[in-house]
Design a protein around this motif. Sequence first.
Motif, PDB file in Angstrom:
ATOM      1  N   UNK B 257     -42.423  16.160 -31.320  1.00  0.00           N
ATOM      2  CA  UNK B 257     -41.362  16.896 -30.638  1.00  0.00           C
ATOM      3  C   UNK B 257     -40.094  16.042 -30.554  1.00  0.00           C
ATOM      4  N   UNK B 258     -40.296  14.756 -30.260  1.00  0.00           N
ATOM      5  CA  UNK B 258     -39.160  13.844 -30.189  1.00  0.00           C
ATOM      6  C   UNK B 258     -38.489  13.697 -31.550  1.00  0.00           C
ATOM      7  N   UNK B 259     -39.323  13.553 -32.562  1.00  0.00           N
ATOM      8  CA  UNK B 259     -38.802  13.405 -33.919  1.00  0.00           C
ATOM      9  C   UNK B 259     -38.026  14.667 -34.315  1.00  0.00           C
ATOM     10  N   UNK B 260     -38.615  15.828 -33.937  1.00  0.00           N
ATOM     11  CA  UNK B 260     -37.943  17.089 -34.270  1.00  0.00           C
ATOM     12  C   UNK B 260     -36.547  17.124 -33.654  1.00  0.00           C
ATOM     13  N   UNK B 261     -36.505  16.645 -32.398  1.00  0.00           N
ATOM     14  CA  UNK B 261     -35.198  16.622 -31.744  1.00  0.00           C
ATOM     15  C   UNK B 261     -34.240  15.677 -32.468  1.00  0.00           C
ATOM     16  N   UNK B 262     -34.762  14.513 -32.873  1.00  0.00           N
ATOM     17  CA  UNK B 262     -33.919  13.524 -33.554  1.00  0.00           C
ATOM     18  C   UNK B 262     -33.490  14.021 -34.930  1.00  0.00           C
ATOM     19  N   UNK B 263     -34.400  14.745 -35.582  1.00  0.00           N
ATOM     20  CA  UNK B 263     -34.078  15.245 -36.934  1.00  0.00           C
ATOM     21  C   UNK B 263     -33.010  16.333 -36.852  1.00  0.00           C
ATOM     22  N   UNK B 264     -33.085  17.074 -35.758  1.00  0.00           N
ATOM     23  CA  UNK B 264     -32.200  18.239 -35.635  1.00  0.00           C
ATOM     24  C   UNK B 264     -30.724  17.850 -35.749  1.00  0.00           C
ATOM     25  N   UNK B 265     -30.361  16.778 -35.087  1.00  0.00           N
ATOM     26  CA  UNK B 265     -28.946  16.367 -35.064  1.00  0.00           C
ATOM     27  C   UNK B 265     -28.453  15.948 -36.455  1.00  0.00           C
ATOM     28  N   UNK B 266     -29.138  14.985 -37.121  1.00  0.00           N
ATOM     29  CA  UNK B 266     -28.643  14.639 -38.476  1.00  0.00           C
ATOM     30  C   UNK B 266     -28.705  15.819 -39.435  1.00  0.00           C
ATOM     31  N   UNK B 267     -29.730  16.675 -39.227  1.00  0.00           N
ATOM     32  CA  UNK B 267     -29.823  17.824 -40.113  1.00  0.00           C
ATOM     33  C   UNK B 267     -28.588  18.718 -39.940  1.00  0.00           C
ATOM     34  N   UNK B 268     -28.155  18.769 -38.685  1.00  0.00           N
ATOM     35  CA  UNK B 268     -26.984  19.597 -38.381  1.00  0.00           C
ATOM     36  C   UNK B 268     -25.750  19.084 -39.128  1.00  0.00           C
ATOM     37  N   UNK B 269     -25.527  17.756 -38.984  1.00  0.00           N
ATOM     38  CA  UNK B 269     -24.293  17.278 -39.642  1.00  0.00           C
ATOM     39  C   UNK B 269     -24.458  17.127 -41.136  1.00  0.00           C
ATOM     40  N   UNK B 270     -25.700  16.935 -41.592  1.00  0.00           N
ATOM     41  CA  UNK B 270     -25.912  16.934 -43.053  1.00  0.00           C
ATOM     42  C   UNK B 270     -25.537  18.296 -43.599  1.00  0.00           C
ATOM     43  N   UNK B 271     -25.977  19.348 -42.914  1.00  0.00           N
ATOM     44  CA  UNK B 271     -25.672  20.704 -43.360  1.00  0.00           C
ATOM     45  C   UNK B 271     -24.169  20.955 -43.346  1.00  0.00           C
ATOM     46  N   UNK B 272     -23.556  20.534 -42.218  1.00  0.00           N
ATOM     47  CA  UNK B 272     -22.108  20.747 -42.100  1.00  0.00           C
ATOM     48  C   UNK B 272     -21.366  19.987 -43.200  1.00  0.00           C
ATOM     49  N   UNK B 273     -21.785  18.732 -43.409  1.00  0.00           N
ATOM     50  CA  UNK B 273     -21.117  17.914 -44.423  1.00  0.00           C
ATOM     51  C   UNK B 273     -21.320  18.471 -45.820  1.00  0.00           C
ATOM     52  N   UNK B 274     -22.565  18.964 -46.051  1.00  0.00           N
ATOM     53  CA  UNK B 274     -22.824  19.528 -47.378  1.00  0.00           C
ATOM     54  C   UNK B 274     -21.917  20.755 -47.591  1.00  0.00           C
ATOM     55  N   UNK B 275     -21.777  21.532 -46.551  1.00  0.00           N
ATOM     56  CA  UNK B 275     -20.903  22.702 -46.682  1.00  0.00           C
ATOM     57  C   UNK B 275     -19.449  22.258 -46.928  1.00  0.00           C
ATOM     58  N   UNK B 276     -19.041  21.212 -46.175  1.00  0.00           N
ATOM     59  CA  UNK B 276     -17.676  20.703 -46.374  1.00  0.00           C
ATOM     60  C   UNK B 276     -17.496  20.183 -47.801  1.00  0.00           C
ATOM     61  N   UNK B 277     -18.522  19.467 -48.276  1.00  0.00           N
ATOM     62  CA  UNK B 277     -18.478  18.936 -49.641  1.00  0.00           C
ATOM     63  C   UNK B 277     -18.401  20.088 -50.640  1.00  0.00           C
TER      64      UNK B 277
END
Lengths: 221, 525
Positions: B257-277
């Motif tokens: 559960x903790x890992x899921x929470x930690x993954x969520x944040x980088x996944x969020x900005x990875x997605x945003x950055x990929x979209x920006x890219x």
Amino acid sequence: MQVSRMNPPGGAALRQTQKRLWIALALWGMAVLAGTLALMSYSGTPGPSGIAQEHWPTDSGLTLAAEGISIVMFAHPKCPCTRSSIEELSRLFAHVDPGSASLQIVFRVPPGRNLDWAKSGLWRKAQEIPGARIVFDFDGAETRRFGAKTSGYLCAYDAAGQLRFRGGITPARNHEGASAGGYALSSLLTEDIGQEMVSTNVFGCPLFSDDEDCEEPHEQQ
Amino acid sequence: MSSNSTKLMSTASCPPGDMATAQRADVNYGQHLFRVHSRADRMFAWLFGGQWVMGMLAALLISPETWAGGESSIHVHLLAAIGLGGVLSIMPIILALKYPGRLITRHTIAVAQMLTSALLIHLTGGRIETHFHVFGSLAFLAVYRDCRVLVTGTVVIAIDHLVRGIFWPESVYGVLTATPWRTLEHAGWVIFEVTVLLYSIRHSVQEIRQLAIHTAELEDTNVAIEARAMERAKELEHAQLQLLHSEKLAAVGGLAAGIAHEINTPTQFVGDNVRACRDMFSDLERLVVGYQQRLATLEEQGAAIPDKQELVELIAEVVPDYIFEDAPEAFKQTLEGVDRIRSIVAAMKNFSHGGSSDERSLFNINDALQNTLTVARNEVKYIANLELGLGEIPEFNGYQSELNQVFLNLIVNAAHAIADAGDESGTIFVHTSLVDEEIEITITDTGGGIPESVRGRIFEPFFTTKEVGRGSGQGLAIAHQIVVERHGGTISFETELGQGTTFVIRLPLDPSKSNHEELEPALAT
């Protein structure tokens, strides 16, 4: 708790064991029976009765009572079988009027034996009988005179010196209890009705050894 | 020469459980009597030895010697005490020591003991005191608790009295003449004592019998208790291991559960950055294409373009033609992957934190099932196909995280059942529907079904047929508790060997209409 167990042999071994056991039991039974019969035979075998004088011997040192019955018992000081006779005599005299009978017990002392030897337990027992006169017969003359051969032999004379009873008063060797002699003597003492002279078997040790001459040197009947 | 004791000995080594209770009671009874007989045999061996010694001492004391005038010799009574007494005693002693507990031994002892009494009576001229030896001997023989032995002893002494009473009464009664009544009188006293002894023996034997039965029953109880204790010990050991495993799983779950929470944040900005890219690449593509088109136009107009060749080569080198064909697809796939990661993480978060355990909350059970299936995907995807039939159902007011746990347990169980059945084309059907104001969830597998022998126990805590590490044995117990006690619903199952199992959960929309009664599983045959 550990149960001790035997291992029953099986088959032929079991039958063999059983057969041996039954044979052993049969032999044991026969041995017990033979031993018992031998013992009974010994117990029931009387000693030599002897031949008492029909009349009180005048040369006797013993006393013939003027009234009543005079009883003389001859005993070996060490004969265990005679203890029964003394007991019976004691029991008998406990119920006899002292005036109706007198009792003399003659302990025949074998040659080579002294008075100390003769004063045995049997002698002490005899002394306990009320009114009994104890006599030690060192040379055996009195014993021979009255024809006694077996310890426990008893003869009873009336005041006239006539022999009324002779023999033993026990049923067997070393056996107390009812006997023909006991009944006869008791009848003589308590209800003398002039019956015939009674003779019974005597159970006890021989008063004389085989080497000794137990016969009266003079006239006998 | 066989005896009951000997026969029973042959089965004496059978332990409890191998024989019926009645049979073992018989064995216990036989063993007890055998011990009693053996003990009595040993007692009589000592008694015979003692009687023999006493007889010799008495003869030595009373009549050691017989006399003939001045000469003495050993008295016959002493010889008889040694010889006849020895013969009389030695056989029962040998039998008692060599064959204790046997019938023949105690009968021989009875005969010998009564003959000893008879001999004693004879030697004392029928003294009444010595008749007590008979009564004492009968009492001793009663120690065997065997009526037959008393009968033997009585017969021997009766014959002795009868024969001697006839032929030599003074040796047994101490009188010259004895009427048959005398024998009958003696016999009467003996029979009186024997009757009392037989009555006592009968009761004693009955008590031994009862004791044997109780002992056998106690042995049964002990065996049952031991078996139960061993079973409980195994269950406890298993439960302990499962508890450790559960704690480990819980720790891993918390960590996840903790890992899921930690993954969520980088996944969020990875997605945003990929979209920006992706957008920036789109602008770059537009720039390059525009630039290439301008070059072509200038070339058509014949305008001089300095360093044209170097420029074309640089564009071809830095931005090859295929990049504008492949890159959009790469961006698309990358974003799909990121979205998938995000949905899994969201499902894990929902699964882990789907509402508080202390408060009910409104949620959609279909969504909860979807989340659970996402979490359990890895457990299921290589084993079975999933078929969902999620009907129109209203939102449900309940403990979401707990029901998530129930669904997960049932789905994982279904996957395991299919895997155990070895069915490579197994299917898990998940259906929801609204039935009579209750939401009905059915989870069906095409596994091997539940064996009849364990159907009654599957909801018991810590009961499992799985190996340690694969199942805690608490899944269905917890599911039962959550559905029935926490939500007032019912959980039941239908199963058929070789065909599969269907678990049916019914959750009332109105908690006031809850059904706390545990329903018996509807077993299909």
